[in-house]
Write a protein that holds these residues in place. Structure first.
Motif, PDB file in Angstrom:
ATOM      1  N   VAL A   1       0.844  -1.191   0.000  1.00  0.00           N
ATOM      2  CA  VAL A   1       0.000   0.000   0.000  1.00  0.00           C
ATOM      3  C   VAL A   1       0.879   1.239   0.000  1.00  0.00           C
ATOM      4  O   VAL A   1       1.861   1.320   0.738  1.00  0.00           O
ATOM      5  CB  VAL A   1      -0.935   0.012   1.229  1.00  0.00           C
ATOM      6  N   GLU A   2       0.524   2.205  -0.833  1.00  0.00           N
ATOM      7  CA  GLU A   2       1.251   3.466  -0.845  1.00  0.00           C
ATOM      8  C   GLU A   2       0.294   4.613  -1.112  1.00  0.00           C
ATOM      9  O   GLU A   2      -0.816   4.420  -1.621  1.00  0.00           O
ATOM     10  CB  GLU A   2       2.341   3.451  -1.911  1.00  0.00           C
ATOM     11  N   LYS A   3       0.734   5.817  -0.748  1.00  0.00           N
ATOM     12  CA  LYS A   3      -0.072   7.004  -0.997  1.00  0.00           C
ATOM     13  C   LYS A   3       0.139   7.488  -2.423  1.00  0.00           C
ATOM     14  O   LYS A   3       1.255   7.496  -2.930  1.00  0.00           O
ATOM     15  CB  LYS A   3       0.302   8.125  -0.034  1.00  0.00           C
ATOM     16  N   ASN A   4      -0.957   7.899  -3.079  1.00  0.00           N
ATOM     17  CA  ASN A   4      -0.819   8.514  -4.389  1.00  0.00           C
ATOM     18  C   ASN A   4      -0.616  10.015  -4.225  1.00  0.00           C
ATOM     19  O   ASN A   4      -0.516  10.532  -3.101  1.00  0.00           O
ATOM     20  CB  ASN A   4      -2.026   8.190  -5.275  1.00  0.00           C
TER      21      ASN A   4
ATOM     22  N   GLU B   1      -4.176   9.721  -1.121  1.00  0.00           N
ATOM     23  CA  GLU B   1      -5.043   8.574  -0.907  1.00  0.00           C
ATOM     24  C   GLU B   1      -4.209   7.289  -0.971  1.00  0.00           C
ATOM     25  O   GLU B   1      -3.228   7.195  -1.686  1.00  0.00           O
ATOM     26  CB  GLU B   1      -6.135   8.523  -1.979  1.00  0.00           C
ATOM     27  N   TYR B   2      -4.649   6.295  -0.195  1.00  0.00           N
ATOM     28  CA  TYR B   2      -3.938   5.020  -0.186  1.00  0.00           C
ATOM     29  C   TYR B   2      -4.406   4.129  -1.329  1.00  0.00           C
ATOM     30  O   TYR B   2      -5.601   4.014  -1.594  1.00  0.00           O
ATOM     31  CB  TYR B   2      -4.154   4.305   1.143  1.00  0.00           C
ATOM     32  N   GLU B   3      -3.463   3.506  -2.011  1.00  0.00           N
ATOM     33  CA  GLU B   3      -3.776   2.595  -3.102  1.00  0.00           C
ATOM     34  C   GLU B   3      -2.989   1.293  -2.933  1.00  0.00           C
ATOM     35  O   GLU B   3      -1.849   1.301  -2.475  1.00  0.00           O
ATOM     36  CB  GLU B   3      -3.420   3.208  -4.463  1.00  0.00           C
ATOM     37  N   GLN B   4      -3.604   0.187  -3.343  1.00  0.00           N
ATOM     38  CA  GLN B   4      -2.907  -1.095  -3.335  1.00  0.00           C
ATOM     39  C   GLN B   4      -2.113  -1.254  -4.630  1.00  0.00           C
ATOM     40  O   GLN B   4      -2.613  -0.959  -5.709  1.00  0.00           O
ATOM     41  CB  GLN B   4      -3.903  -2.249  -3.203  1.00  0.00           C
ATOM     42  N   GLN B   5      -0.884  -1.696  -4.498  1.00  0.00           N
ATOM     43  CA  GLN B   5      -0.022  -1.961  -5.640  1.00  0.00           C
ATOM     44  C   GLN B   5       0.397  -3.435  -5.593  1.00  0.00           C
ATOM     45  O   GLN B   5       0.447  -4.048  -4.536  1.00  0.00           O
ATOM     46  CB  GLN B   5       1.214  -1.061  -5.604  1.00  0.00           C
ATOM     47  N   TYR B   6       0.712  -3.961  -6.763  1.00  0.00           N
ATOM     48  CA  TYR B   6       1.100  -5.362  -6.861  1.00  0.00           C
ATOM     49  C   TYR B   6       2.502  -5.469  -7.454  1.00  0.00           C
ATOM     50  O   TYR B   6       2.797  -4.847  -8.472  1.00  0.00           O
ATOM     51  CB  TYR B   6       0.117  -6.126  -7.747  1.00  0.00           C
ATOM     52  N   ILE B   7       3.353  -6.239  -6.800  1.00  0.00           N
ATOM     53  CA  ILE B   7       4.682  -6.493  -7.351  1.00  0.00           C
ATOM     54  C   ILE B   7       4.909  -8.002  -7.413  1.00  0.00           C
ATOM     55  O   ILE B   7       4.444  -8.757  -6.559  1.00  0.00           O
ATOM     56  CB  ILE B   7       5.790  -5.822  -6.521  1.00  0.00           C
ATOM     57  N   VAL B   8       5.621  -8.439  -8.439  1.00  0.00           N
ATOM     58  CA  VAL B   8       5.942  -9.845  -8.613  1.00  0.00           C
ATOM     59  C   VAL B   8       7.208 -10.148  -7.818  1.00  0.00           C
ATOM     60  O   VAL B   8       8.244  -9.510  -8.017  1.00  0.00           O
ATOM     61  CB  VAL B   8       6.141 -10.188 -10.101  1.00  0.00           C
TER      62      VAL B   8
END
Length: 348
Positions: free
Chosen positions: A302-305, A309-316
């Motif tokens: 999770v990081e702030k944009n 606002e908080y957004e979920q991000q996906y990393i492999v």
């Protein structure tokens, strides 16, 4: 690798129909692409999970064959919530998977280009001429059917007050011998449509004193190395797959440049079919050619944009686990390695 469609069952009210459907070449090609793709489980255009079921009414789809390419434009409606349940059984020899689709949810109407919960009523009394199986419902020209069932010769009609349930079962197999570095990896993940058991915990902190726990994403296997061995639980003389220039042919074959058998300073080649198939070598050289798959998992953070606002991000993420598939070496020769993806003879 071979895939067999074991069953497509249609239930409408008290009526039940059982069929086997046509596996399209587009789907076979995806299995070849999937084991080289690092984009993760979220790329629906390369997915092998048949999450969506489409209906075609009245007019049949003509000239269906293995090479037919079908998009959303060839169908009328789809349940946008996807399969209600997916049950997968993964083993060393491959996997079986069963999908259940229900058409009592929100429908997407490809004629009206919109969705609502009562569009299916617009098709009561219409004949079902084809059922398509896709990895997504989006109106995207690159979103192509992976399998199709022609029902135009059967009198199957949508009727009011009759529940609609579609069940499909596929069996995906490999003749390669399997070994894993982690007991949680029970079979070849690159052949598993919904992936494997998560290996990494998903836990993220937002601001001070506040923690969220996200549902773990599933794992998948990427072909990383090819080498030799005398045992199925190890690999020697590893060569990175990218150095072997992998290519996918129109015949659904994943091919590699010739690989040298360093143990005897000889070379190795395969027949046209590697899964199942034969790899040839001579004298007292290595017993197996081995394919090493690294196991990856999408990790959520999770990081702030820029708006705070908080957004979920996906990393492999590389889990550190891996598994091996081994093919016995029997004779000697020189040619390119090939893995062929095909339909089981039991499929119709």
């Amino acid at each position: 690798m071979k895939i067999c469609n074991d069953l497509v069952e249609i239930k409408m009210g008290r009526k039940k129909y059982e069929f086997k459907n046509l596996i399209l070449n587009n789907y076979l090609k995806r299995f070849a692409e999937k084991q080289l793709d690092m984009s993760g489980n979220r790329n629906f255009l390369k997915s092998i999970r048949l999450n969506y079921c489409f209906f075609k009414f009245d007019e049949p789809i003509t000239n269906l064959n293995e090479n037919t390419e079908l998009t959303f434009e060839d169908f009328d409606i789809c349940a946008v919530d996807g399969a209600k349940t997916i049950i997968q059984d993964l083993s060393e020899g491959g996997c079986s998977i069963k999908y259940t689709y229900e058409f009592d949810w929100v429908m997407w109407d490809y004629n009206k280009h919109t969705a609502t919960d009562n569009f299916i009523s617009n098709y009561y009394g219409k004949k079902v001429t084809a059922i398509g199986f896709f990895t997504h419902w989006l109106e995207n020209a690159s979103n192509k059917a992976c399998a199709v069932l022609d029902t135009s010769n059967y009198n199957i009609y949508l009727q009011e007050n009759q529940g609609i349930t579609i069940t499909r079962k596929d069996i995906i197999t490999s003749d390669a011998l399997f070994w894993s570095s982690n007991k949680e990896i029970t079979g070849p993940l690159h052949l598993a449509p919904i992936g494997g058991t998560p290996l990494l915990e998903q836990k993220e902190e937002w601001d001070v004193g506040y923690t969220i726990i996200t549902k773990p994403q599933r794992t998948y296997g990427i072909l990383n190395m090819i080498g030799f061995s005398n045992f199925i639980n190890e690999i020697n003389e590893e060569i990175t797959v990218n150095l072997l220039n992998p290519t996918i042919s129109e015949k659904n074959e994943l091919s590699f440049d010739s690989i040298e058998n360093y143990y005897n300073e000889n070379s190795l080649y395969s027949s046209n079919t590697l899964y199942p198939g034969e790899v040839y070598a001579e004298r007292e050289n290595y017993k197996y050619v081995v394919f090493k798959y690294k196991v990856y998992q999408e990790v959520v953070y999770v990081e702030k944009n820029e708006n705070g606002e908080y957004e979920q991000q996906y990393i492999v993420t590389d889990t550190g686990a891996y598994y091996l598939q081994s093919i016995e070496i029997k004779k000697y020769g020189l040619s390119n390695l090939k893995i062929k993806y095909e339909r089981s003879l039991k499929n119709v």
